[in-house]
Design an enzyme around this catalytic site. Sequence first.
Site, short mmCIF file in Angstrom:
data_model
loop_
_atom_site.label_atom_id
_atom_site.label_comp_id
_atom_site.label_asym_id
_atom_site.label_seq_id
_atom_site.Cartn_x
_atom_site.Cartn_y
_atom_site.Cartn_z
N SER A 127 0.90 -1.11 0.08
CA SER A 127 -0.10 0.05 -0.02
C SER A 127 0.90 1.43 0.09
O SER A 127 1.92 1.45 0.47
CB SER A 127 -0.81 -0.07 1.30
OG SER A 127 -1.40 1.20 1.46
N TYR A 152 -1.93 -2.04 11.16
CA TYR A 152 -2.32 -2.41 9.69
C TYR A 152 -1.23 -1.84 8.81
O TYR A 152 -0.76 -2.72 8.02
CB TYR A 152 -3.77 -1.95 9.22
CG TYR A 152 -3.75 -1.90 7.65
CD1 TYR A 152 -4.06 -2.78 6.91
CD2 TYR A 152 -3.28 -0.74 7.08
CE1 TYR A 152 -4.06 -3.38 5.70
CE2 TYR A 152 -3.55 -0.84 5.57
CZ TYR A 152 -3.67 -1.89 4.92
OH TYR A 152 -3.74 -1.88 3.46
N LYS A 156 2.05 -3.95 6.57
CA LYS A 156 2.58 -4.00 5.11
C LYS A 156 3.74 -3.79 5.11
O LYS A 156 4.69 -4.34 4.21
CB LYS A 156 1.81 -2.81 4.36
CG LYS A 156 0.00 -3.05 4.25
CD LYS A 156 -0.12 -4.06 3.16
CE LYS A 156 -1.49 -4.59 3.03
NZ LYS A 156 -1.80 -5.79 2.62
C1 UD1 Z 1 -6.75 3.50 3.96
C2 UD1 Z 1 -5.32 3.27 4.31
C3 UD1 Z 1 -4.70 2.47 3.26
C4 UD1 Z 1 -5.33 0.98 3.05
C5 UD1 Z 1 -6.84 1.52 2.93
C6 UD1 Z 1 -7.53 0.16 2.86
C7 UD1 Z 1 -4.28 5.08 5.59
C8 UD1 Z 1 -3.56 6.54 5.43
N1 UD1 Z 1 -4.58 4.62 4.12
O1 UD1 Z 1 -6.60 4.34 2.69
O2 UD1 Z 1 -3.42 2.06 3.59
O3 UD1 Z 1 -4.84 0.34 2.10
O4 UD1 Z 1 -7.42 2.24 3.71
O5 UD1 Z 1 -8.95 -0.15 3.54
O6 UD1 Z 1 -4.16 4.50 6.41
N2 UD1 Z 1 -13.20 9.65 3.86
C9 UD1 Z 1 -14.31 10.53 4.37
N3 UD1 Z 1 -15.42 9.82 4.69
C10 UD1 Z 1 -15.53 8.55 5.04
C11 UD1 Z 1 -14.50 7.68 4.36
C12 UD1 Z 1 -13.39 8.27 3.82
O7 UD1 Z 1 -14.19 11.72 4.14
O8 UD1 Z 1 -16.53 8.06 5.42
C13 UD1 Z 1 -12.02 10.31 3.28
C14 UD1 Z 1 -10.66 9.87 4.12
O9 UD1 Z 1 -10.42 10.84 5.17
C15 UD1 Z 1 -9.57 10.06 3.24
C16 UD1 Z 1 -10.47 9.39 1.83
O10 UD1 Z 1 -11.83 9.62 2.25
O11 UD1 Z 1 -9.11 11.38 2.92
C17 UD1 Z 1 -10.15 8.02 1.42
O12 UD1 Z 1 -10.32 7.35 2.69
P1 UD1 Z 1 -10.38 5.79 2.63
O13 UD1 Z 1 -11.12 5.26 1.45
O14 UD1 Z 1 -10.61 5.09 3.86
O15 UD1 Z 1 -8.92 5.24 2.24
P2 UD1 Z 1 -7.52 5.72 2.64
O16 UD1 Z 1 -7.47 6.48 4.26
O17 UD1 Z 1 -6.97 6.63 1.77
#
Ligand code: UD1
Length: 344
Positions: A127, A152, A156
Amino acid sequence: MKRKILVTGGAGYIGSHTTVELQNAGYEVVIVDNLSNSNAKVIDGIEKITGIRPAFEQVDCIDYPALKGVFDKYPGIKGIIHFAASKAVGESVHKPLLYYRNNLVSLLNLLELMPEYKVEGIVFSSSCTVYGQPETLPVDESAPIQPALSPYGNTKQINEEIIRDAIYAGVPYKSIILRYFNPIGAHKTAEIGELPNGVPQNLLPYLTQTAIGIRKELSVYGDDYSTPDGSCIRDYIHVVDLSKAHVVAIERLLEGKSKDQLEYFNLGTGNGVSVLELIRAFEKTTGVKVPHKIVGRREGDIEQIWANPRYANEVLGWKAAETLEDTVQSAWNWQLKLRERGIM
Ligand code: UD1
């Protein structure tokens, strides 16, 4: 018939899409999956799309004798694509030992079995989280690895180190480590897609479940970041594009095209998209509104990250091809299909 590939976690989100692409490319696939975060019906979906039913064994990769039994039952496995892992960042903070056991022991078991069964290569799902918040963007493979923010993420990093140390010690196989950015979307047939258990933690499934009315409102985690619109930026890549990179990677390993015994590739589009931009792109493409509100930042979130995919583009001859619009539309079609089937 091309060679036999073991796909661990093949009933999961990325594993199922990769199985489809492998079968389309002529590979014979054996799936092992403990179904802890997936469903055996996914195998039906794969068969519907490709016309081929992959072999499936409900086995947990941390169960060494059972895993060994799979290699005995399916002689001649040439390559492994290892997806099987626990992947919820938040949960890993509360259940670190579960995460370390699942994610580390699975890999150790596979690496130990590989020489005995003359498996030539392993592709590992890593990742972009290993880069933490990079100092320069877009991030390429030479960026420094930063201390993990969750168990987690740490699994990785440790898994990458385990593979590196094994290769250094002279094991007789090769490896490619793929560092994914944010995979989203679903197969164009809507026969397979992302189906998280319970309340989704990731953005896209939460967004589509909100759009269809299962969730009341999407929380946008922060609009006070140092980004143009204040929300976090990620590199969202269509899961089918990502899956195709695995076919190229396994081919590279098995056909002796790797430059080194161990290689690393970033898999992203090269485009950074903010949370608010993604919501707008979804609404514009599908014509469906996504009720959302801005809330506080989520602990452990990185402000912004997107890939420099040039190395993968040039060396693998692979490039993410799908548009953001087609990608979010595919996620929506999948959500609609789940309702049509009465699943959600
Ligand atoms: C996270 C992990 C990544 C992992 C992936 C798998 C980190 C930094 N990244 O990715 O390593 O492989 O999950 O599950 O830990 N968001 C919202 N509202 C929501 C959900 C998300 O605003 O309800 C935003 C988050 O703040 C982020 C973006 O959407 O900015 C993407 O979030 P998400 O889909 O959870 O992925 P990552 O956090 O990038």
